[in-house]
Motif scaffolding. Structure first.
Motif, short mmCIF file in Angstrom:
data_model
loop_
_atom_site.label_atom_id
_atom_site.label_comp_id
_atom_site.label_asym_id
_atom_site.label_seq_id
_atom_site.Cartn_x
_atom_site.Cartn_y
_atom_site.Cartn_z
N GLY A 1 41.52 35.54 -83.86
CA GLY A 1 40.73 35.23 -82.66
C GLY A 1 39.52 34.36 -82.93
O GLY A 1 38.54 34.42 -82.19
N LEU A 2 39.58 33.53 -83.97
CA LEU A 2 38.44 32.68 -84.32
C LEU A 2 38.43 31.40 -83.50
O LEU A 2 39.46 30.72 -83.37
N LYS A 3 37.28 31.05 -82.97
CA LYS A 3 37.13 29.86 -82.14
C LYS A 3 36.28 28.77 -82.81
O LYS A 3 36.12 27.68 -82.25
N ASN A 4 35.74 29.07 -83.97
CA ASN A 4 34.78 28.16 -84.60
C ASN A 4 35.34 27.49 -85.85
O ASN A 4 34.59 27.04 -86.72
N ILE A 5 36.65 27.43 -85.97
CA ILE A 5 37.26 26.78 -87.12
C ILE A 5 38.49 26.01 -86.66
O ILE A 5 39.25 26.49 -85.81
N GLU A 6 38.67 24.81 -87.21
CA GLU A 6 39.83 23.99 -86.92
C GLU A 6 40.47 23.54 -88.22
O GLU A 6 39.78 23.22 -89.19
N SER B 1 33.68 25.19 -88.91
CA SER B 1 34.39 24.76 -90.12
C SER B 1 35.58 23.91 -89.74
O SER B 1 36.31 24.22 -88.78
N LEU B 2 35.77 22.84 -90.49
CA LEU B 2 36.92 21.96 -90.31
C LEU B 2 37.63 21.79 -91.65
O LEU B 2 37.00 21.47 -92.66
N GLY B 3 38.94 22.06 -91.65
CA GLY B 3 39.73 21.84 -92.85
C GLY B 3 40.82 20.82 -92.58
O GLY B 3 41.42 20.83 -91.50
N PHE C 1 34.39 32.51 -94.15
CA PHE C 1 33.07 32.01 -93.76
C PHE C 1 32.97 31.90 -92.25
O PHE C 1 31.97 32.29 -91.64
N ALA C 2 34.01 31.37 -91.63
CA ALA C 2 34.02 31.21 -90.17
C ALA C 2 33.91 32.56 -89.47
O ALA C 2 33.19 32.70 -88.47
N GLU C 3 34.59 33.57 -90.00
CA GLU C 3 34.52 34.89 -89.38
C GLU C 3 33.13 35.52 -89.58
O GLU C 3 32.60 36.17 -88.68
N THR C 4 32.54 35.30 -90.74
CA THR C 4 31.24 35.89 -91.05
C THR C 4 30.13 35.28 -90.21
O THR C 4 29.20 35.98 -89.80
N TYR C 5 30.22 33.97 -89.94
CA TYR C 5 29.17 33.26 -89.20
C TYR C 5 29.77 32.66 -87.92
O TYR C 5 30.17 31.48 -87.90
N THR D 1 24.42 28.45 -88.65
CA THR D 1 24.92 27.37 -87.78
C THR D 1 25.47 26.21 -88.60
O THR D 1 25.57 25.08 -88.11
N ALA D 2 25.85 26.49 -89.85
CA ALA D 2 26.30 25.42 -90.74
C ALA D 2 27.60 24.78 -90.27
O ALA D 2 28.46 25.43 -89.68
N ARG D 3 27.71 23.48 -90.54
CA ARG D 3 28.95 22.75 -90.32
C ARG D 3 29.58 22.50 -91.69
O ARG D 3 28.96 21.90 -92.57
N VAL D 4 30.82 22.98 -91.85
CA VAL D 4 31.49 22.96 -93.15
C VAL D 4 32.78 22.15 -93.05
O VAL D 4 33.56 22.31 -92.11
N LEU D 5 33.00 21.28 -94.03
CA LEU D 5 34.21 20.48 -94.10
C LEU D 5 34.91 20.76 -95.42
O LEU D 5 34.29 20.69 -96.48
N GLU D 6 36.20 21.08 -95.36
CA GLU D 6 36.98 21.24 -96.60
C GLU D 6 38.11 20.22 -96.63
O GLU D 6 38.93 20.14 -95.71
N LEU D 7 38.16 19.44 -97.71
CA LEU D 7 39.18 18.43 -97.92
C LEU D 7 40.27 19.03 -98.81
O LEU D 7 40.01 19.41 -99.94
N GLY D 8 41.50 19.09 -98.29
CA GLY D 8 42.56 19.75 -99.02
C GLY D 8 42.46 21.25 -98.83
O GLY D 8 42.32 22.01 -99.78
#
Length: 533
Positions: A95-100, A74-76, A65-69, A48-55
């Motif tokens: 079809g991923l709904k958990n990443i933006e 995840s937000l990039g 990661f989003a597909e695996t969990y 249930t991790a919340r992940v942020l990537e800058l750049g």
């Protein structure tokens, strides 16, 4: 890597020169969590991790990661509109709904976006203005959950002192050209000029310049544009970087490459002198001086996080371990019990790094690791497997000898640790399956760039037969069906088989060849974290 928040024109340069978005295993939350647990933390759970990537470029580092969990988020963010649009298309197709992915400035991130368990900032910090550097550290403090981990990479001194000479030369030579593509072209021609001019020189400086020029000539244009011809490129001494981090209430957890922290990898006299320093940052700075280090991947945590870097065999028992080795002799060609025969084991990813042993127990352990490449095992399981190779020894003998060696093997980079079992399977099922991302990458890969993302976020180079096999690994095709479809590729000429200069056209022969290709590809996928349940 792509860059964020440079000058107004530099954003256009990233659309003009898009930076290939590769996966980076050492940035993946599973890996960050592993380092955290190793050093006494209780980092947030992955599912249930919340992940942020800058750049984030097009999201190539976090989509897997989003597909695996699927219950994670995840937000990039990135300033390159082109790359964000590319990422949106891929996410939609998967079809991923958990990443933006958001086309926005790092400086516009605030607490309204919520807090995150893992923050990734790879290949950005050195290449942005000071105000943005400050914002990255502010985000790592204010948007990081308790026991969360922030990853920041950057160029470091003293290694970049001499490399900056190359950058200055390239900037000087290319400055008279206006077109960006022409700048890169001229910079590459200048590297050729440097190499040719110093061909007969044996001076130390000439040797350095020649080596750097040859190494840079192998890189793609995008790398030269954004690393050496960038408007901004600021290297730091590690202790100066940590001064900035501490000003934002952040503490040093460790380096993403933990073997670089191990004093035992230094010459004995240097190790002894540094061991008396009771300051991890100063110790790390001295190591940078000794190795002339030029790049760091630093893990930061909140200032109140309790850290324990004393690694014991009891702590290591909780991890899954893997050792990617090759041996100079096949196990079937030796007598494992012969304590007089020494075998050399080399790291597959760096054959220059090797270890030799004549110990029957350690040889059995290393051969067991070779048997299980792609299948990390907990230590008790590994030793049980190894003990079956030498039944004349008690399991306790294996435990004792391995405990005497595991610390050094881990901290020297031989053994990789996994806090949780990777989301891949080691068995080839009746209807093999790969991730949707890997199959998409295979289907859309160009012939010149055949690679996919593994379940541990590594880049795996594949061959054309691998590509066609991988496209069929949707869990609906059995081995016979996969072989038949690959045979059709040979028959139609999409794959070519020949004996010498003569093309093979006999269908029975082609089917036999296709069967061998399928077997070889699946073995490759099995041992490289590609197959999933």
């Amino acid at each position: 890597m792509t860059i964020s928040d440079k000058s107004p024109t530099s954003n256009d340069s990233y659309d003009e020169f898009p930076y290939e978005s590769y996966p980076f295993p050492h940035t993946r939350p599973e890996y960050l969590r592993t380092i955290g647990v190793l050093f006494g933390m209780t980092p947030p759970t992955l599912k249930t991790a919340r992940v942020l990537e800058l750049g984030c470029s097009n999201g190539g580092n976090i989509i897997n990661f989003a597909e695996t969990y699927p219950k994670s988020y995840s937000l990039g963010v990135d300033l390159s509109k082109t790359e964000i649009e590319h990422g949106h298309k891929l996410i939609q197709k998967l079809g991923l709904k958990n990443i933006e992915l958001k086309h926005m400035s790092i400086t516009d991130l605030d607490e309204s976006f919520g807090k995150f368990d893992y923050i990734i900032c790879h290949g950005v910090f050195s290449w942005v203005p000071d105000a943005v550097k400050d914002k990255i550290l502010e985000i790592s403090n204010k948007l990081l959950n308790k026991n969360g981990i922030s990853f920041i990479s950057y160029n470091v001194l003293p290694g970049w002192n001499m490399v900056n000479n190359i950058r200055d030369m390239m900037l000087f030579h290319s400055s008279i050209f206006e077109d960006t593509h022409n700048k890169v072209k001229q910079a590459k021609l200048f590297l050729d000029f440097v190499n040719d001019s110093l061909q007969d020189s044996t001076a130390p400086y000439a040797k350095f310049l020649k080596e750097e020029a040859l190494a840079l000539a192998k890189h793609e244009d995008q790398y030269l544009r954004h690393e050496y011809l960038a408007e901004e490129n600021t290297p730091f001494y590690f202790h100066k970087f940590m001064d900035l981090a501490r000003a934002h209430s952040l503490n040093y957890l460790g380096d993403a490459n933990i073997q670089t922290m191990y004093l035992g990898n230094l010459p004995a006299h240097a190790s002894e002198k540094l061991a008396v320093i009771n300051d991890i940052v100063r110790t790390e700075q001295y190591i940078d001086f000794i190795y002339n280090r030029r790049f760091r991947c630093t893990l930061l945590v909140g200032k109140d996080t309790v850290i324990n870097r004393a690694i014991t065999s009891e702590i290591l028992d909780q991890f899954y371990t893997m050792c990617m080795l090759s041996a100079d002799k096949l196990e079937s060609d030796i007598d494992l019990s012969n304590a007089l025969e020494s075998i050399t084991f080399s790291l597959i990813e760096s054959t220059a790094t090797s270890i030799s042993t004549s110990s029957p127990i350690m040889k059995a352990i290393f051969y067991s690791y070779i048997d299980n490449i792609g299948n990390p095992l907990k230590i008790n399981k590994l030793l049980h497997v190894a003990s079956t190779k030498l039944p004349q020894f008690a399991l306790q003998d294996f435990i004792q000898e391995f405990n005497n060696n595991i610390g050094k093997l881990v901290l020297s980079g031989y053994i990789k640790l996994f806090e949780s079992k990777p989301a891949s399977i080691f068995e080839i099922s009746a209807k093999p399956k790969a991730s949707n991302l890997a199959r998409y990458q295979a289907a859309h890969a160009s012939i010149n760039k055949l690679w996919i993302t593994t379940q541990i976020n590594q880049l795996l180079a594949i061959q054309l037969p691998d590509k066609y096999v991988l496209e069929l690994l949707d869990g609906n095709h059995n081995l016979e069906q996969i072989t038949t479809k690959l045979t059709d590729k040979f028959v139609k000429g999409e794959l070519v088989a020949a004996e010498g200069d003569v093309k093979i056209t006999d269908k029975a022969t082609l089917k036999n060849l296709a069967s061998k290709c399928v077997e070889s590809s699946l073995e490759k996928f099995r041992r490289n974290f590609i197959l999933v349940a």
